[in-house]
Scaffold this motif. Sequence first.
Motif, mmCIF file in Angstrom:
data_model
loop_
_atom_site.group_PDB
_atom_site.id
_atom_site.type_symbol
_atom_site.label_atom_id
_atom_site.label_comp_id
_atom_site.label_asym_id
_atom_site.label_seq_id
_atom_site.Cartn_x
_atom_site.Cartn_y
_atom_site.Cartn_z
ATOM 1 N N MET A 1 -0.786 20.583 -2.131
ATOM 2 C CA MET A 1 -1.639 21.593 -2.729
ATOM 3 C C MET A 1 -1.694 22.816 -1.832
ATOM 4 O O MET A 1 -1.473 22.736 -0.641
ATOM 5 N N ASN A 2 -2.026 23.918 -2.432
ATOM 6 C CA ASN A 2 -2.180 25.152 -1.674
ATOM 7 C C ASN A 2 -3.645 25.332 -1.317
ATOM 8 O O ASN A 2 -4.457 25.717 -2.154
ATOM 9 N N LEU A 3 -3.956 25.068 -0.075
ATOM 10 C CA LEU A 3 -5.317 25.214 0.416
ATOM 11 C C LEU A 3 -5.360 26.357 1.417
ATOM 12 O O LEU A 3 -4.397 26.584 2.151
ATOM 13 N N SER A 4 -6.483 27.043 1.462
ATOM 14 C CA SER A 4 -6.643 28.095 2.463
ATOM 15 C C SER A 4 -6.900 27.452 3.825
ATOM 16 O O SER A 4 -7.149 26.245 3.930
ATOM 17 N N VAL A 5 -6.853 28.250 4.852
ATOM 18 C CA VAL A 5 -7.062 27.736 6.207
ATOM 19 C C VAL A 5 -8.475 27.187 6.360
ATOM 20 O O VAL A 5 -8.685 26.131 6.977
ATOM 21 N N VAL A 6 -9.448 27.853 5.775
ATOM 22 C CA VAL A 6 -10.834 27.386 5.867
ATOM 23 C C VAL A 6 -10.984 26.043 5.159
ATOM 24 O O VAL A 6 -11.647 25.128 5.671
ATOM 25 N N GLU A 7 -10.347 25.890 4.000
ATOM 26 C CA GLU A 7 -10.403 24.617 3.281
ATOM 27 C C GLU A 7 -9.708 23.521 4.077
ATOM 28 O O GLU A 7 -10.171 22.373 4.086
ATOM 29 N N LEU A 8 -8.602 23.855 4.741
ATOM 30 C CA LEU A 8 -7.912 22.874 5.579
ATOM 31 C C LEU A 8 -8.783 22.438 6.752
ATOM 32 O O LEU A 8 -8.810 21.260 7.109
ATOM 33 N N ILE A 9 -9.496 23.386 7.353
ATOM 34 C CA ILE A 9 -10.388 23.047 8.472
ATOM 35 C C ILE A 9 -11.509 22.135 7.990
ATOM 36 O O ILE A 9 -11.829 21.128 8.641
ATOM 37 N N LYS A 10 -12.098 22.445 6.846
ATOM 38 C CA LYS A 10 -13.166 21.597 6.304
ATOM 39 C C LYS A 10 -12.645 20.212 5.944
ATOM 40 O O LYS A 10 -13.313 19.205 6.187
ATOM 41 N N LEU A 11 -11.443 20.138 5.366
ATOM 42 C CA LEU A 11 -10.844 18.851 5.035
ATOM 43 C C LEU A 11 -10.528 18.075 6.309
ATOM 44 O O LEU A 11 -10.717 16.853 6.361
ATOM 45 N N GLY A 12 -10.070 18.762 7.341
ATOM 46 C CA GLY A 12 -9.818 18.119 8.623
ATOM 47 C C GLY A 12 -11.092 17.570 9.245
ATOM 48 O O GLY A 12 -11.092 16.471 9.811
ATOM 49 N N GLN A 13 -12.199 18.310 9.142
ATOM 50 C CA GLN A 13 -13.479 17.816 9.649
ATOM 51 C C GLN A 13 -13.923 16.578 8.884
ATOM 52 O O GLN A 13 -14.391 15.601 9.471
ATOM 53 N N ARG A 14 -13.758 16.618 7.576
ATOM 54 C CA ARG A 14 -14.149 15.477 6.735
ATOM 55 C C ARG A 14 -13.296 14.256 7.065
ATOM 56 O O ARG A 14 -13.810 13.143 7.179
ATOM 57 N N TYR A 15 -11.999 14.477 7.224
ATOM 58 C CA TYR A 15 -11.086 13.394 7.562
ATOM 59 C C TYR A 15 -11.431 12.799 8.926
ATOM 60 O O TYR A 15 -11.413 11.583 9.114
ATOM 61 N N CYS A 16 -11.766 13.655 9.866
ATOM 62 C CA CYS A 16 -12.129 13.211 11.211
ATOM 63 C C CYS A 16 -13.415 12.388 11.187
ATOM 64 O O CYS A 16 -13.529 11.384 11.883
ATOM 65 N N LYS A 17 -14.366 12.789 10.366
ATOM 66 C CA LYS A 17 -15.624 12.050 10.267
ATOM 67 C C LYS A 17 -15.461 10.737 9.513
ATOM 68 O O LYS A 17 -16.139 9.760 9.815
ATOM 69 N N LEU A 18 -14.582 10.713 8.524
ATOM 70 C CA LEU A 18 -14.394 9.507 7.717
ATOM 71 C C LEU A 18 -13.638 8.410 8.452
ATOM 72 O O LEU A 18 -13.883 7.230 8.220
ATOM 73 N N TRP A 19 -12.707 8.775 9.298
ATOM 74 C CA TRP A 19 -11.856 7.790 9.939
ATOM 75 C C TRP A 19 -12.698 6.891 10.848
ATOM 76 O O TRP A 19 -13.398 7.385 11.717
ATOM 77 N N PRO A 20 -12.655 5.564 10.652
ATOM 78 C CA PRO A 20 -13.492 4.658 11.461
ATOM 79 C C PRO A 20 -13.090 4.660 12.933
ATOM 80 O O PRO A 20 -11.920 4.825 13.269
ATOM 81 N N GLU A 21 -14.069 4.460 13.778
ATOM 82 C CA GLU A 21 -13.822 4.410 15.223
ATOM 83 C C GLU A 21 -13.622 2.963 15.648
ATOM 84 O O GLU A 21 -14.378 2.415 16.443
ATOM 85 N N LYS A 22 -12.594 2.343 15.132
ATOM 86 C CA LYS A 22 -12.262 0.959 15.453
ATOM 87 C C LYS A 22 -10.923 0.939 16.182
ATOM 88 O O LYS A 22 -9.909 1.374 15.642
ATOM 89 N N ALA A 23 -10.919 0.423 17.386
ATOM 90 C CA ALA A 23 -9.711 0.446 18.217
ATOM 91 C C ALA A 23 -8.579 -0.384 17.621
ATOM 92 O O ALA A 23 -7.413 -0.108 17.883
ATOM 93 N N GLU A 24 -8.891 -1.388 16.820
ATOM 94 C CA GLU A 24 -7.828 -2.213 16.241
ATOM 95 C C GLU A 24 -6.978 -1.451 15.234
ATOM 96 O O GLU A 24 -5.875 -1.870 14.894
ATOM 97 N N LEU A 25 -7.448 -0.322 14.752
ATOM 98 C CA LEU A 25 -6.665 0.495 13.824
ATOM 99 C C LEU A 25 -5.502 1.208 14.516
ATOM 100 O O LEU A 25 -4.555 1.637 13.860
ATOM 101 N N ALA A 26 -5.558 1.329 15.832
ATOM 102 C CA ALA A 26 -4.505 2.029 16.571
ATOM 103 C C ALA A 26 -3.165 1.317 16.443
ATOM 104 O O ALA A 26 -2.115 1.951 16.508
ATOM 105 N N ARG A 27 -3.202 0.001 16.268
ATOM 106 C CA ARG A 27 -1.969 -0.756 16.121
ATOM 107 C C ARG A 27 -1.255 -0.479 14.808
ATOM 108 O O ARG A 27 -0.052 -0.581 14.715
ATOM 109 N N TYR A 28 -2.013 -0.131 13.779
ATOM 110 C CA TYR A 28 -1.453 -0.013 12.439
ATOM 111 C C TYR A 28 -1.264 1.426 11.968
ATOM 112 O O TYR A 28 -0.443 1.687 11.113
#
Length: 155
Positions: A1-28
């Motif tokens: 999709m064509n997203l603006s830079v601001v939308e990409l930054i907001k999506l990146g923040q959301r993705y960063c917050k959603l991703w669980p902080e579980k060390a076992e995920l590093a393997r996969y």
Amino acid sequence: MNLSVVELIKLGQRYCKLWPEKAELARYFADYRAVQSARFVCRYFPALALFTVVMQLYFATGFFTGTGKINNALNALPQALVYGVFLLSIPVQALVILGVKADKFLPPSLASWYRNGLEKAKEQGSVNKLTELTVSKPKYIDLAQLLQLTFSSRN
């Protein structure tokens, strides 16, 4: 999709917050390390940028040696600001990269794994929370939501 830079930054923040902080995920998932790095950069680099600017101006004045002048600090200000802006741009770059990754479709093997995980989550009775997750063409943001939902239901 064509997203603006601001939308990409907001999506990146959301993705960063959603991703669980579980060390076992590093393997996969390689995204685990990317998200952890982005969290580190976003947390500490603004303070590092400020510290860098202040210390460059402090050392440029020469007050600690007894030969200090304010004009020395004013002459060093452009260079100090360039370093500060550079260090401040690194968290923005990290969020843009995460936003681009979050907007990509999952590869076929990971998409089938995602669909299997979605079916298992539905069997566990988390159907009302899964209404926003897509089944047809999942993206990395959907994977992060599923992982977040899975790990939050375990606790």
